[in-house]
Design an enzyme around this catalytic site. Structure first.
Site, PDB file in Angstrom:
ATOM      1  N   HIS A 176      54.921  47.853  37.531  1.00  0.00           N
ATOM      2  CA  HIS A 176      53.819  47.006  38.029  1.00  0.00           C
ATOM      3  C   HIS A 176      53.514  45.844  37.091  1.00  0.00           C
ATOM      4  O   HIS A 176      52.778  44.931  37.464  1.00  0.00           O
ATOM      5  CB  HIS A 176      52.563  47.860  38.233  1.00  0.00           C
ATOM      6  CG  HIS A 176      52.713  48.828  39.376  1.00  0.00           C
ATOM      7  ND1 HIS A 176      52.083  48.658  40.577  1.00  0.00           N
ATOM      8  CD2 HIS A 176      53.467  49.953  39.508  1.00  0.00           C
ATOM      9  CE1 HIS A 176      52.417  49.642  41.399  1.00  0.00           C
ATOM     10  NE2 HIS A 176      53.263  50.444  40.771  1.00  0.00           N
ATOM     11  N   ASP A 384      50.589  38.138  33.823  1.00  0.00           N
ATOM     12  CA  ASP A 384      50.150  39.216  34.716  1.00  0.00           C
ATOM     13  C   ASP A 384      51.312  39.568  35.636  1.00  0.00           C
ATOM     14  O   ASP A 384      51.967  38.668  36.185  1.00  0.00           O
ATOM     15  CB  ASP A 384      48.951  38.729  35.555  1.00  0.00           C
ATOM     16  CG  ASP A 384      48.034  39.871  35.970  1.00  0.00           C
ATOM     17  OD1 ASP A 384      48.513  41.012  36.064  1.00  0.00           O
ATOM     18  OD2 ASP A 384      46.837  39.614  36.206  1.00  0.00           O
TER      19      ASP A 384
HETATM   20  C1  G6P Z   1      47.430  48.040  35.217  1.00  0.00           C
HETATM   21  C2  G6P Z   1      48.609  48.980  35.178  1.00  0.00           C
HETATM   22  C3  G6P Z   1      48.289  50.298  35.858  1.00  0.00           C
HETATM   23  C4  G6P Z   1      47.003  50.866  35.290  1.00  0.00           C
HETATM   24  C5  G6P Z   1      45.867  49.868  35.426  1.00  0.00           C
HETATM   25  C6  G6P Z   1      44.541  50.366  34.830  1.00  0.00           C
HETATM   26  O1  G6P Z   1      47.234  47.579  36.514  1.00  0.00           O
HETATM   27  O2  G6P Z   1      49.747  48.388  35.766  1.00  0.00           O
HETATM   28  O3  G6P Z   1      49.331  51.224  35.672  1.00  0.00           O
HETATM   29  O4  G6P Z   1      46.668  52.097  35.905  1.00  0.00           O
HETATM   30  O5  G6P Z   1      46.239  48.669  34.763  1.00  0.00           O
HETATM   31  O6  G6P Z   1      44.710  50.715  33.493  1.00  0.00           O
HETATM   32  P1  G6P Z   1      44.456  52.178  32.945  1.00  0.00           P
HETATM   33  O7  G6P Z   1      44.950  52.137  31.541  1.00  0.00           O
HETATM   34  O8  G6P Z   1      42.968  52.380  33.052  1.00  0.00           O
HETATM   35  O9  G6P Z   1      45.191  53.145  33.809  1.00  0.00           O
END
Ligand code: G6P
Length: 474
Positions: A176, A384
């Site tokens: 992602h 991003d």
């Molecule tokens: C990004 C990453 C995700 C992640 C999200 C929130 O979008 O690509 O994999 O889940 O951030 O971050 P966190 O560390 O809270 O999961």
């Protein structure tokens, strides 16, 4: 490392109640929230959940992930038709795997090293061990000949481990976040095992063609793979890297924008912020990749030079708390909050605030009401993978008004070409773009927004999921 033993099912011994498709992601689609005296499961935010839910509901499926708190994992549970299979992370792994290797090594490295990546040897073993745990959980759940779809940078070793445990299944991986070029990726002391881990998948998906290209090149250089950008051979198998830009549930955002409750809320916001003022909006996780401070500088620049005044506009910044135990995130928050304070102190008047700053997450209905209220949406990341906020704003603007100012360093800029594209490193350019956005004639707004909406419609989140899974099944 000793591989765990797994006896492949034979025709005489069908595996009971296994899943045709297993999603593996660091986070489960549901997390625990406290309401009143009790706690319950709530849907985790993000496009992934709404994208995959319909795909999962038609098949025997399960989702493997972390439930969000350190310590023992809750028992597997069924929620909203999805079978959740929690994986545990110890307190130590929270620090070394999640905060350390994932968010202090990989996250900054993959985002153009906008903060210095830290290469600590003691974080590597927990990364391997946690990846193995997720892979073993997936191997235990997937049906014979089924599909395992792994998501994101936390789990890059999982594809190869699954391949070793379950040679009978199809394995897909989707990243992602951006996949960096050779100049940066080569710094990683563990570059070879990470590439070999990803090469365990049949399809490796990236947000952009550039990401896929970086990956193929690096695999040829460091992992002994051969082939082209679109097809690699490794270990006697064929691997398909490719670009699959992730998207949102456009219908859902349109429906929310059309709902009476949301429109009432929009009118309320407009009333409170001043019906004669243009509203500039930013919505981000509080992350140093998002360029929140940069857009505040641009806004301050326009106020200082009196090209705009508080009679004309107001800024609303929503910053969702994120990864607060990681030092760089705490520093960013202090920096942003100091800037907001400085700007409000310098330009504010009694009863008239230049920046309304909310440090919290908002329900999706509130966000859509803000999208509808905002004349200008500022999305200015330094880097991003995609940026779904930009897509959500476009989806909500069903009357084709509003201006999206979008960093060219987001994945979404490749599809949303009719936005006002900006280089966030160029503050003068950003000031000029913000000024242009605030003064854009309605006709031009309409032309641009229509084109943006067409681009978005071509690739919604269902299209994304189906395209990936179809390629994987082929
Ligand atoms: C990004 C990453 C995700 C992640 C999200 C929130 O979008 O690509 O994999 O889940 O951030 O971050 P966190 O560390 O809270 O999961």
């Amino acid at each position: 490392m000793v591989p765990i033993k797994w006896d492949p099912p034979t025709d005489r011994e069908p595996v009971p109640k296994k899943s045709q498709i297993v999603i593996v992601a660091n986070r489960l689609p549901f997390h625990r929230v406290r309401r009143g005296g009790t706690s319950e499961w709530a849907t985790s935010p993000g496009g992934l959940v709404s994208a995959l839910t319909p795909v999962l509901k038609n098949r025997t499926s399960c989702w493997i992930g972390w439930a969000g708190a350190a310590g023992a994992a809750p028992d597997p549970f069924e929620h909203e038709g999805i079978h959740n299979h929690p994986v545990r992370l110890s307190r130590d792994e929270l620090e070394t795997f999640y905060e350390g290797f994932c968010n202090r090594t990989l996250w900054p490295l993959y985002h153009d090293a906008v903060r210095t990546p830290e290469y600590r040897r003691r974080w590597w073993r927990p990364y391997v061990e946690v990846n193995r745990r997720f892979a073993e959980a997936a191997a235990g759940q997937v049906a014979r000949g089924g599909t395992v779809w792994i998501h994101d940078y936390h789990l890059q070793l999982v594809p190869a481990i699954i391949r070793e445990l379950r040679p009978d299944v199809r394995v897909g991986f989707f990243l992602h976040i951006p996949f960096p070029p050779q100049e940066l990726f080569s710094q990683l002391p563990w570059r070879q095992p990470i590439l070999a881990g990803l090469l365990g998948a049949d399809v490796v998906g990236f947000q952009t063609r550039g990401g896929a290209q970086n990956f193929s090149r690096l695999c040829r250089r460091y992992a002994g793979a051969e082939g082209t950008r679109d097809e690699l051979s490794f270990d006697g198998r064929t691997i398909h890297p490719g670009a699959y830009p992730v998207s949102i549930d456009v219908d859902r955002f349109e429906a929310l924008a059309a709902s009476e409750a949301v429109q009432r809320r929009t009118a309320e916001f407009r009333q409170r912020l001043g019906t004669d003022r243009k509203i500039i909006l930013g919505v981000d996780r509080m992350d140093y990749t998002k360029g929140i401070d940069i857009r505040l500088h641009a806004y301050r620049g326009l106020l200082r030079s009196e090209r705009i005044t508080l009679d004309e506009c107001v800024f609303v910044q929503v910053a969702v708390p994120s990864r607060e135990r990681v030092e760089q995130y705490g520093e960013l928050r202090s920096h942003v909050e100091r800037l907001v304070g400085e700007i409000n102190g310098e330009f504010g008047e009694l009863g008239r605030t230049p920046i309304h700053y909310l440090h919290r997450s908002l329900p999706v209905e509130e966000l859509v009401a803000l999208y509808l209220a905002a004349d200008v949406m500022l999305v200015t990341p330094l880097r991003d993978g995609m940026n779904l906020v930009a897509k959500e704003y476009v989806a909500a603007r069903t009357d084709n008004t509003g201006v999206l100012v979008l960093s060219e360093f987001t994945g979404s800029a490749q599809e949303l070409q009719s936005a006002l594209l900006v280089n966030p490193h160029d503050i003068d350019g950003l000031e000029a773009a913000l000024y242009t956005a605030l003064h854009m004639p309605p006709r031009e707004q309409q032309d641009r927004m229509k084109t943006l909406r067409r681009a978005l419609r071509r690739n919604d989140v269902f299209h994304w999921a189906n395209r990936f899974l179809d390629t994987l099944a082929a």
